[in-house]
Design a protein around this motif. Structure first.
Motif, PDB file in Angstrom:
ATOM      1  N   ASN A  67      16.157   5.174  16.279  1.00 20.32           N
ATOM      2  CA  ASN A  67      16.117   6.653  16.464  1.00 20.32           C
ATOM      3  C   ASN A  67      14.777   7.065  14.696  1.00 20.32           C
ATOM      4  O   ASN A  67      15.656   8.237  14.240  1.00 20.32           O
ATOM      5  CB  ASN A  67      17.248   7.567  15.958  1.00 20.32           C
ATOM      6  CG  ASN A  67      17.946   7.645  15.131  1.00 20.32           C
ATOM      7  OD1 ASN A  67      17.811   6.334  14.289  1.00 20.32           O
ATOM      8  ND2 ASN A  67      19.173   8.419  14.859  1.00 20.32           N
ATOM      9  N   GLY A  68      14.167   5.970  14.709  1.00 23.05           N
ATOM     10  CA  GLY A  68      13.543   6.905  12.861  1.00 23.05           C
ATOM     11  C   GLY A  68      13.134   5.591  12.625  1.00 23.05           C
ATOM     12  O   GLY A  68      13.088   4.291  13.688  1.00 23.05           O
ATOM     13  N   ASP A  69      11.861   5.101  11.340  1.00 24.27           N
ATOM     14  CA  ASP A  69      11.778   3.790  10.522  1.00 24.27           C
ATOM     15  C   ASP A  69      13.297   3.212   9.621  1.00 24.27           C
ATOM     16  O   ASP A  69      13.634   3.933   9.248  1.00 24.27           O
ATOM     17  CB  ASP A  69      10.516   4.545   9.656  1.00 24.27           C
ATOM     18  CG  ASP A  69      10.206   3.682   9.013  1.00 24.27           C
ATOM     19  OD1 ASP A  69      10.939   2.368   8.789  1.00 24.27           O
ATOM     20  OD2 ASP A  69       9.850   3.389   8.347  1.00 24.27           O
ATOM     21  N   HIS A  70      13.305   2.703  10.385  1.00 27.70           N
ATOM     22  CA  HIS A  70      15.079   1.681   9.945  1.00 27.70           C
ATOM     23  C   HIS A  70      13.881   0.566   8.998  1.00 27.70           C
ATOM     24  O   HIS A  70      14.711  -0.659   8.915  1.00 27.70           O
ATOM     25  CB  HIS A  70      15.612   0.707  11.411  1.00 27.70           C
ATOM     26  CG  HIS A  70      15.677   2.046  12.138  1.00 27.70           C
ATOM     27  ND1 HIS A  70      17.121   3.419  11.370  1.00 27.70           N
ATOM     28  CD2 HIS A  70      15.590   2.368  12.781  1.00 27.70           C
ATOM     29  CE1 HIS A  70      17.621   3.924  12.309  1.00 27.70           C
ATOM     30  NE2 HIS A  70      16.617   3.864  13.279  1.00 27.70           N
ATOM     31  N   SER A  71      13.069   0.077   9.023  1.00 28.79           N
ATOM     32  CA  SER A  71      12.506  -1.048   7.692  1.00 28.79           C
ATOM     33  C   SER A  71      12.231  -0.845   6.416  1.00 28.79           C
ATOM     34  O   SER A  71      13.644   0.092   6.082  1.00 28.79           O
ATOM     35  CB  SER A  71      10.631  -0.703   7.886  1.00 28.79           C
ATOM     36  OG  SER A  71      10.536   0.421   7.394  1.00 28.79           O
TER      37      SER A  71
END
Lengths: 287, 307, 885
Positions: C365-369
Motif C-alpha cells: 500500500n505504498g512505497d516500501h523500498s
C-alpha cells in the motif's frame, strides 16, 4: 671471459639441462591491457605473497609502484592527455580520440637470456630451469642481496620479512604440471600471453605488422623481442606504445657480465699496482 | 589502518615526463647496510697489510711486519661477522662456498677471503707454535691473496647495473687498491716503532696521493653526468670528506714526519680517508640508481653513439 | 529494468556478452565496462580487434576510454539530451531501418487524441496532477485500445506512494480496456507513418529540439564529437551491420534512470538493432547475481518472474488478473504463472476454492523500498531490520541518515562475512566521532551473524546476461557461518514451530507454506538443487517441466519462477552445465542455462525479416525453415516455434495466439517494440531531458526543471541544494558524480578487508581537473574536503586531465569524481562518498540518484567532531537551507 659471457646465455644453459624443454616466456601486448590488475592479485594469491604496504602514491592508478621481492607483477599507468595547455588557458578541455591516451602495462621479470642476477649470485641459488626461466631457489638463497643492484630492470629484490631474494618464477610449479602461469590465466583480455618463446616472438611480429597495416597504434614497438640487445633478448618481452623509460624501463639494458672480463683485467692491473707501490714505498728505507 | 600521511606529491614526481616513470628508479640501489662498505675497507686494508708485512719481512723490519700481520689478522676476524650480519639468512653463510663461480665476483671473493683468512690464521698459529719458517711461508701465501682481496670488491661493486659503479669499472679498482694501501701504511706508521715505520709512512702518503689521483681518474672515466653523484648529496659530502682527510694526512704526514704524534694523527686522517671513500662510493652508487636520469641518459647517449 | 521491460517486454539484457564480438559498433555509455566488467569486456576487445568502433561516452576518461576507439565527454546527468539528440539525428537524416520499424515497432500506432507532449506543456505530459506530483496515464494510451505494460507499474490502482493518479473510467475508456487486438493489430494504425498522432510523428515532434547544437549546450559535448557518435551508430546499422549498446549504473542512478534506458532502447529499435547478432542492449548488472535478485526478487513490488505484487484493494485473484493480464503475448498467461507460483508456495493448501491461497500474499500500500523503510526507522514505525549481504551504512545515498536510522531500531540482524559498517555503527562510525550518536544511548539490539561465502555453499548466480550458473560447495563454512538458504530455511522452521498452535488466520500464511527441502550433511543444509527444481516446477505427473508454455491455470502445475522453467529439464540441473566453449558453437548454449528457455539473444525473431528470411547473410541468426515449418537457427528461437511468418490471429485469440507472425516482442501486449510506452512507466511515455535533482544549470529545453514525478523526501535531514538560477545554487558550484573502481567491490566489505585488494587502492580519493584544483587550491596528493548540505567528507586529491571541464549553456561547469567504496571498517578505511548525497529517486524503480548532484570542495582535511556539523550548517545557511537537526 667473452666465452664465459656466451656460456651464460639461456640457450647454452638449457642445452646442458637434463630436462630441458622448449623455452617458455611471456609476450605482454599493452594494446590489450585494461589495467585491471588481475595479474597482480592472481600472482600474489598463487605465490602466497603478502601485501606490501598501503600507500596512496598519486601516480595515476598505480599504488603498487614497482616490482620487488613480494610484488612480481606490477601494472604501470601513464596518463598522456595533456594538450600542453595550462589550467588557466585550458577552459574547454577537449579530449579527442587522437590526442589522449592512458598507457597501461603489466611489468614482470624479463627472464633474460643473459641474466645478470643469475650471473652474480654467489651461492648458485639463482638457476636456469628446464623451461629457460630464471628461478631463485628459496632453500639456497642466503640473502646476500647482490642480485638486487645487478638487475638492469630493477626487478629482483631482497625481502625484509624472510631475508630471501624474490622474483617472478614464471610459476615454475605450475609449468611443471603443464599449467599456465597465474597472471596469464587471469588476464581477461589476453594482454599477457604465455607460450613457447619462439612462437610468441613470431606472434608478436605478426601483431605488430597487423597494427601497422591497419594504421592503429602507430607508436607500437616490440621491446626486448630481439636477441641483439644487452641481455640477448628476454623471455618476457613487450609491445609498448612509447619509449621504455616512460614505463620505467631502461632503454638499453645490459647484463653487466658482458663487461666482467674488462673489469677483472683492470682489477688485475690495480693489484699489480698495489704490489708495486708497496714495494716502491720501501725504497730508501733499508737499514 | 591506511596511511594518512597526506604528503603532497611533488609535481615533478607525478607529471610523467618523457624520460621517466614518475621519477621512480629504473634499477634498484643496493640493499647492503653499513657493514658492507666497512668490510670493503677492512678487507682491503687487511689485504694490503699482508703485502706490506712481507715487504717488511724482506727488509728485516720484523716489528713492522708483525704490526701489519696483526692488522691483517684483526681484519680477518672482523670481516666474516660483518658479512654474515648483513645476510638475510645468516645461518646460510656457508652457501657462499657452495660453488665457485667466475661470473660472480662475490663468489670469487668469498674464496679469496677464505684463502686469505686461512693463510693468515694458519700463519699466526704457526707463529704461536714457534714454527717460524712455516709461519713466514704462510705470510707469503697470504700476501699472494692480499692484492686480490683488496681489489675484488671493486669488481664486485662495478659488476652491477648501478651507473656510478659500472661505468667506473676501469678505475674503481685503483681507488680501492689505493684506499687499502694507504690504510695499511697508516696502521704501520701509527703502531710500528719509528725506526721501522718509514716505509709504512711512505706507503701511507703515497697511498693517499694515489687515492686522490684515482678518484680524479674515476670521475674522468664517469664523465660529467655519472660523476655527479660524487659531487652532490651524500655521495658528494662523503667524497669531499674523504679527500679532505687524505689531504690533511698527506700534509701533516709529510711536515710532521719526525713527530710521532703528528704521524699518528696523519695516520688517522689517512685511514679515515680510506674508509670514508668506501662509503662515498656506496652512497654515490645509491644516488645514481635512485634517480632514473642517470640510467636513461647514459643509455640513450650510448645508443646514439652506436648509431 | 522497466526501461527495457516496457519497451521490449523483458527487463533484462537482450543479448549476451559473447555476442559483442559480432558488433560493428559498440556504444558504451552510462558504464565503465572495462573497469567494472573486466572479464566480460574481453568480448568488446574481440570486437575491436575485428575492426569494430568502440565508443565510450562518459564524463571521465576511464580505463574503458583508454582502450576504446573514441572517447566522448558528457556532463553527468544529461544522457537523455544526448540520446534524444541521436533520435533527432536518425529522424532528421532518415536513417532509421524502415522495414524493421514499420513491422516490428509501434511506430505506426495512433495515440489517444487527449495526449499532449512536453512540447505543448512546457516539459510536462498530459495528465499531470500538480497536487500529487503524479500523472494520470490515461491520455497516453493507444486510441481506443487500452494496453497493459509488460513491466513497471502495470496496475490501474493508485495506492499511496504509487506515483500515479487514476480516475473512474468513462464508458469509452471501459470499452478500450475490454477491446482486444484485431488480428494482432490495434484499431488505429498508419503504416505510412504520416498521421500526426502516430507514434513516429509524436517521436519526431518530441525530439525536434534535441539538435546537435542543443546537445552541445546541455551536455557540453562538442558538436563534431556528438555527430561522430550518431553517424557511427547509423552507419553501422541496417541489414548488413549491427551496433550494440552497453550500459550500467551511469544510466540507472538518476531520477530519470528508467527513461534513460528507454531512450537507448528506442534508438536500437529505430536502427533495427534488437534481436540480431552484434546488436541489442547489454544491461550490465553489477553483482554476481543481481539479475537473479530481480528475477526471484528481493524487491517488495515484484513476485518471482516479474509478476507484480498485489496491492491494497486487490481483494481477489480475479481483480488482480484483470489488472495485470495483457491482451496479447505471453503476459496473457498471468493466471498460469501466478497460480503455479502459489502452488509452489502453498502446495496442497492452495485450491481453486480458496483462490490458490492468493489471499495469503501481502498487499502493498505504498512505497516500501529501502528509502521509505529507512525513513520509517527514523520515525519509529519500522522496528526491525534484516540487513543481509548489504551495507547501507556505506552503500546507500545519505548514508549518515541510514546509520542514524539503524540506531533507532529495536533490533537489527546483520549477516555478512565481516563486521561491516552497518553492524559496527553503534561504536565505530562518523556519528560516534561527531557525537551525533552515543553508544550508551543506542538501544538497538544487534545480531551479527557470520555468513558463508560462495565457495562454502551450493547455489546459483544469475548474471547480467540472464545466465544461471551453478556453483558448488568446495569447503564447509567456518564455525557458525551459514548460507542464506540455511538461515532463512531454519529461521522459517523455527517460526513455524512457534506458530504451530496458532489459530490466528493471518498465521496460516506462514503455516501453510511448503517448507520441506531435504536437509543435507552435518549442518542440515537445505538441498539447493531441490530448491532449483521447485523453481523450475513440475507437472501433474510430478516430473520436472521443460517449458513455461506447459504451465497451467488449473492448479495442476507448480513453478517457483516461471521464467526459470526449463532449467531442470529432464531432472538435470542445467545451470551446472560446463561444456567448454571450444566444444560447442560460439553461442555456447550448453554452458549453464539462460532464461527464458535458454535463449541467449532475446527477440531473435527480429533477426529475420517479416517473411522469415535473415535480413542479410552476414547477420543470419534465426530464420523460418519453410520445409520443416518451424523457426530454427543458432539460438533457441524467441518465438512460438511453429508459428509461421504469415500467421494472422483469428478473432478472439488470446495471449501469444493473439500476436501475428511478424511480432517479435512476444512479451508485449501487441508483440511490438514500444517506441512510445502507453503504460508501465509513471513519468512519461517518451523520455525527456530533465536536470537532476541538484544541477548547476537550468533546464535548457523546458520550464520544468527536473523530473516532475521523481521521488523526494525533503526534510531537515535530507535537504536538497537549490539548482540552476535559484538563489543559493552557487554555494555548491561543482557537479559531483560517484562511481566504482576495478580494485574494490561496492561498499568495500569484500575488498577493503583483503590485503591484496586494499593495497591496490588504499585510500579514498577524489578526481578533479587541473582547473578545479587551481580554483580551489587543491594540491595533488594532499587532502580535499567535499561538502554538501548533508555532510562533508575528506579524500586524497588526484589531479588529472582525465576529468574534463564543461561549457554548459554559457557557463563553465567542473566535475568532482568520487569512488564510493570507502567506509571506516577494514584494512583500507576512509570517508564514504554516499554521506554527501541526498535521497531522491527514480519513481519507477526507487533507485537513488548518485551520478549527478552538486557540491563544493575546499582544500585540506575535514573538521572533526562538532566542527564538522558547524561546517555543514554554515553551507546550509549560505544556501538558504535550514540547519541540521
Amino acid at each position: 671471459m667473452s666465452d664465459l659471457y656466451d656460456d651464460t646465455a639461456a640457450e647454452r644453459e638449457m642445452a646442458t639441462h637434463p630436462q630441458a624443454e622448449a623455452r617458455k616466456g611471456f609476450f605482454t601486448d599493452t594494446t590489450l591491457c585494461i589495467g585491471c590488475k588481475a595479474c597482480e592479485v592472481a600472482c600474489k594469491e598463487w605465490n602466497q605473497l603478502p601485501a606490501d604496504g598501503y600507500s596512496f602514491t598519486g601516480h595515476s592508478y598505480d599504488n603498487t609502484g614497482e616490482l620487488n621481492g613480494s610484488t612480481w607483477r606490477h601494472v604501470a599507468f601513464v596518463e598522456q592527455l595533456r594538450n600542453g595547455a595550462t589550467p588557466q588557458e585550458d577552459e574547454q578541455q577537449v579530449v579527442r580520440a587522437d590526442a589522449g591516451r592512458w598507457l597501461m602495462e603489466s611489468d614482470v621479470c624479463k627472464h633474460c637470456t643473459h641474466a645478470a642476477c643469475l650471473d652474480v649470485c654467489p651461492t648458485g641459488a639463482l638457476v636456469r630451469t628446464e623451461f629457460g626461466t630464471v628461478f631463485v631457489q628459496q632453500d639456497v638463497c642466503n640473502g646476500c642481496g647482490y642480485c638486487v643492484p645487478a638487475c638492469p630492470f630493477g626487478v629482483i629484490d631482497k625481502r625484509e620479512y624472510d631475508g630471501h631474494a624474490g622474483k617472478c618464477t614464471l610459476c615454475y610449479d605450475r609449468l611443471q604440471d603443464g599449467e599456465t602461469p597465474s597472471c596469464a590465466k587471469a588476464c581477461p583480455t589476453e594482454s599477457i600471453q604465455y607460450g613457447d618463446l619462439e612462437e610468441l616472438r613470431t606472434r608478436a611480429d605478426a601483431r605488430l605488422e597487423k597494427l601497422q597495416r591497419e594504421g592503429r597504434y602507430t607508436d607500437a614497438s616490440l621491446y626486448l623481442r630481439d636477441t641483439d640487445n644487452g641481455i640477448g633478448g628476454a623471455g618476457a618481452f613487450f609491445l609498448l606504445l612509447d619509449k621504455p623509460e616512460v614505463y620505467g624501463l631502461p632503454p638499453d639494458p645490459f647484463d653487466t657480465t658482458r663487461d666482467l672480463g674488462r673489469l677483472w683485467k683492470h682489477a688485475a692491473y690495480a693489484a699489480l699496482a698495489l704490489v708495486g707501490v708497496t714495494a716502491l714505498a720501501a725504497v730508501g728505507t733499508r737499514r | 589502518m591506511s596511511t594518512t600521511d597526506g604528503r603532497p606529491v611533488d609535481a615533478a614526481e607525478t607529471a610523467p615526463t618523457t624520460a621517466s616513470y614518475y621519477g621512480r628508479p629504473i634499477v634498484k640501489p643496493h640493499v647492503w647496510r653499513w657493514y658492507i662498505p666497512l668490510y670493503f675497507w677492512i678487507g682491503g686494508t687487511a689485504g694490503a697489510a699482508a703485502v706490506e708485512c712481507v715487504c717488511a719481512r724482506m727488509r728485516g723490519a720484523h716489528a713492522l711486519a708483525t704490526v701489519e700481520k696483526r692488522a691483517a689478522l684483526l681484519g680477518v676476524l672482523v670481516a666474516p661477522p660483518l658479512l654474515i650480519a648483513d645476510l638475510g639468512v645468516k645461518l646460510r653463510f656457508v652457501n657462499m662456498l657452495r660453488v665457485f663461480k667466475l661470473t660472480s665476483p662475490m663468489s670469487v671473493g668469498s674464496w679469496i677471503l677464505t684463502g686469505f683468512g686461512g693463510a693468515i690464521a694458519a700463519s699466526t698459529l704457526a707463529e704461536l707454535l714457534g714454527w717460524e719458517r712455516t709461519s713466514r711461508a704462510l705470510e707469503v701465501v697470504a700476501a699472494g691473496f692480499g692484492p686480490p682481496l683488496a681489489v675484488y670488491t671493486a669488481v664486485l661493486v662495478a659488476d652491477t647495473a648501478t651507473p656510478a659503479w659500472h661505468e667506473a669499472g676501469d678505475t674503481l679498482p685503483f681507488v680501492f687498491a689505493a684506499s687499502g694501501m694507504a690504510s695499511a701504511g697508516a696502521i704501520g706508521a701509527a703502531f710500528a716503532p719509528p725506526a721501522e715505520s718509514r716505509s709504512a709512512r711512505q706507503l701511507m702518503i703515497g697511498g693517499a696521493i694515489a687515492l686522490l689521483a684515482a678518484g680524479r681518474a674515476m670521475d674522468n672515466q664517469l664523465g660529467e653526468l655519472l660523476s655527479e653523484p660524487y659531487r652532490i648529496g651524500k655521495g658528494g659530502s662523503l667524497r669531499r670528506a674523504s679527500a679532505t682527510c687524505a689531504l690533511a694526512g698527506i700534509v701533516i704526514g709529510t711536515l710532521g714526519r719526525k713527530n710521532r704524534t703528528a704521524t699518528r694523527f696523519a695516520a688517522a686522517c689517512v685511514a679515515a680517508a680510506g674508509m670514508i671513500e668506501r662509503f662515498a662510493v656506496t652512497a654515490a652508487g645509491t644516488q645514481s640508481a635512485e634517480d632514473p636520469k642517470y640510467t636513461v641518459e647514459s643509455q640513450r647517449a650510448r645508443m646514439q653513439a652506436r648509431d | 529494468m522497466p526501461g527495457l521491460g516496457t519497451t521490449l517486454g523483458r527487463g533484462g539484457a537482450t543479448t549476451f556478452m559473447q555476442d559483442l564480438q559480432n558488433s560493428d559498433c559498440i556504444l558504451i555509455m552510462g558504464s565503465n565496462m572495462a573497469e567494472n566488467h573486466p572479464v566480460g569486456f574481453q568480448w568488446v576487445m574481440e570486437a575491436r580487434e575485428r575492426g569494430a568502433e568502440v565508443i565510450h561516452v562518459d564524463p571521465r576518461f576511464t580505463r574503458t576510454s583508454a582502450v576504446a576507439t573514441r572517447h566522448v565527454k558528457i556532463r553527468p546527468g544529461s544522457d537523455i539530451a544526448f540520446l534524444g539528440g541521436i533520435v533527432n539525428y536518425i529522424i532528421t537524416h532518415e536513417r532509421w531501418f524502415h522495414d524493421y520499424v514499420v513491422n516490428y515497432t509501434n511506430a505506426p500506432v495512433i495515440i489517444d487524441p487527449r495526449y499532449r507532449d512536453t512540447e505543448d506543456l512546457g516539459g510536462l505530459f498530459s495528465g499531470f496532477d500538480a497536487k500529487q506530483d503524479a500523472y494520470d496515464l490515461a491520455s497516453w494510451q493507444y486510441e481506443d485500445l487500452d494496453m497493459t505494460g509488460s513491466a513497471g507499474r502495470r496496475m490501474g490502482s493508485a495506492v499511496s506512494g504509487s506515483k500515479i493518479v487514476t480516475h473512474e473510467l468513462s464508458p469509452e475508456e471501459k470499452a478500450a480496456e475490454d477491446r482486444p487486438l484485431e488480428h494482432g493489430e490495434p484499431p488505429h494504425v498508419d503504416v505510412t507513418l504520416q498521421h500526426p498522432r502516430c507514434v513516429f510523428q509524436l517521436l519526431k515532434k518530441h525530439y525536434a529540439r534535441y539538435t546537435p547544437e542543443m546537445v552541445e549546450r546541455i551536455c557540453g559535448t562538442p558538436k563534431e564529437q556528438f555527430l561522430a557518435v550518431a553517424e557511427a551508430l547509423c552507419a553501422n546499422s541496417g541489414r548488413e551491420r549491427t551496433s550494440a549498446m552497453c550500459y550500467a549504473l551511469g544510466w540507472t542512478h538518476h531520477t530519470e534512470g528508467a527513461q534513460t534506458i528507454r531512450t537507448a532502447a528506442m534508438i536500437q529499435l529505430l536502427l533495427g538493432n534488437i534481436g540480431r547478432p552484434g546488436s541489442g542492449i547489454l544491461a550490465l548488472r553489477g553483482h554476481a547475481s543481481i539479475q537473479g535478485s530481480t528475477d526471484i526478487p528481493t524487491l517488495y513490488e515484484l513476485l518471482p518472474g516479474y509478476i507484480p505484487m498485489p496491492e491494497e484493494g486487490m481483494t481477489d485473484l480475479g481483480k488482480f488478473l484483470h489488472e495485470t493480464t495483457a491482451k496479447g503475448g505471453f503476459w496473457g498467461h498471468m493466471d498460469a504463472y501466478t497460480i503455479s507460483l502459489l502452488k509452489a508456495w502453498y502446495g496442497e493448501h492452495a485450491t481453486a476454492e480458496n483462490e490458490w491461497c492468493f489471499g495469503h500474499l501481502p498487499r502493498i500500500n505504498g512505497d516500501h523500498s529501502i528509502y521509505p523503510a529507512m525513513m520509517g526507522m527514523l520515525q519509529g514505525t519500522v522496528k526491525g531490520f534484516f540487513c543481509i549481504g548489504e551495507n547501507p551504512a556505506v552503500g546507500s545515498a545519505n548514508a549518515s541518515l541510514h546509520r542514524r536510522a539503524m540506531a533507532n531500531l529495536d533490533w537489527l540482524v546483520v549477516r555478512d562475512l565481516f563486521e561491516i559498517e552497518s553492524a559496527a555503527f553503534w561504536y565505530d562510525s562518523p556519528e560516534i566521532e561527531t557525537g551525533k550518536l552515543r553508544t550508551a544511548d543506542i538501544k538497538t539490539e544487534i545480531f551479527l551473524l557470520p555468513a558463508a561465502d560462495h565457495l562454502q555453499k551450493d547455489g546459483s548466480f544469475t548474471n547480467t546476461q540472464r545466465l544461471l550458473q551453478w556453483h558448488h560447495k568446495a569447503v564447509e563454512p567456518n564455525g557458525d557461518a551459514r548460507s542464506e538458504l540455511w538461515f532463512y530455511y531454519h529461521l522459517g522452521k523455527r517460526i513455524r514451530e512457534k506458530l504451530l498452535a496458532s489459530s490466528d488466520p493471518k498465521d496460516r500464511a506462514i503455516n501453510e507454506l511448503t517448507w520441506n527441502y531435504p536437509e543435507l550433511g552435518a549442518l542440515a543444509d537445505p538441498d539447493a538443487s531441490a530448491v532449483l527444481r521447485e523453481i523450475n516446477g513440475w507437472g501433474a505427473d510430478g516430473k520436472a517441466l521443460d517449458t513455461y508454455t506447459k504451465l497451467k491455470a488449473d492448479g495442476s502445475t507448480v513453478s517457483g519462477c516461471w521464467i526459470y522453467c526449463g532449467v531442470f529439464t529432464g531432472e538435470q540441473n542445467l545451470a551446472a552445465r560446463r561444456k567448454p566453449g571450444s566444444e560447442q558453437s560460439w553461442v555456447a548454449p550448453e554452458w549453464g542455462w539462460a532464461w527464458p528457455a535458454n535463449r541467449r539473444q532475446l527477440y531473435n525473431r527480429a533477426s529475420a525479416d517479416p517473411d522469415g528470411k535473415p535480413w542479410s547473410e552476414r547477420k543470419r541468426y534465426v530464420w523460418w525453415d519453410a520445409e520443416k515449418k518451424e523457426w530454427t537457427g543458432y539460438d533457441v528461437p524467441d518465438f512460438v516455434k511453429d508459428k509461421p511468418p504469415d500467421y494472422v490471429p483469428p478473432d478472439g485469440a488470446k495471449a501469444e495466439k493473439a500476436l501475428d507472425g511478424r511480432s517479435p516482442f512476444i512479451m508485449q501486449g501487441d508483440g511490438k517494440g514500444w517506441l512510445f510506452v502507453p503504460d508501465g512507466l509513471v513519468d512519461g511515455p517518451l523520455p525527456t531531458h530533465y536536470e537532476p535533482e541538484e544541477s548547476p544549470v537550468d533546464n535548457a529545453l523546458y520550464a520544468q526543471q527536473a523530473n516532475p514525478v521523481r521521488e523526494r523526501w525533503p526534510s531537515a535531514n535530507n535537504p536538497y541544494h537549490p539548482s540552476g538560477s535559484a538563489p543559493g545554487a552557487s554555494v555548491f558550484p561543482y557537479v559531483m558524480t560517484s562511481y566504482r573502481l576495478t580494485e574494490h567491490h561496492t561498499a568495500g566489505g569484500m575488498s577493503r578487508t583483503l590485503p591484496h585488494l586494499a593495497e591496490l587502492q588504499p585510500e579514498m580519493f577524489c578526481e578533479v581537473s587541473p582547473a578545479l584544483a587551481a580554483e580551489r587550491g587543491l594540491v595533488h596528493g594532499a587532502w580535499a574536503t567535499i561538502v554538501s548540505a548533508r555532510s562533508a567528507i575528506e579524500a586524497r586529491v588526484l589531479v588529472t586531465d582525465r576529468v574534463p571541464d564543461y561549457q554548459i549553456q554559457g557557463q563553465t561547469v567542473r566535475v568532482v569524481g568520487l569512488p564510493y567504496h570507502w567506509g571506516n571498517r577494514g584494512i583500507s578505511v576512509g570517508d564514504s562518498a554516499n554521506d554527501l548525497w541526498s535521497i531522491s529517486a527514480d519513481p519507477n524503480v526507487h533507485i537513488q540518484e548518485t551520478k549527478a548532484a552538486t557540491c563544493d570542495v575546499i582544500a585540506g582535511r575535514r573538521p572533526r567532531g562538532t566542527a564538522l556539523s558547524a561546517l555543514v550548517n554554515e553551507y546550509r545557511r549560505r544556501a538558504g537551507l535550514p540547519a541540521e537537526e
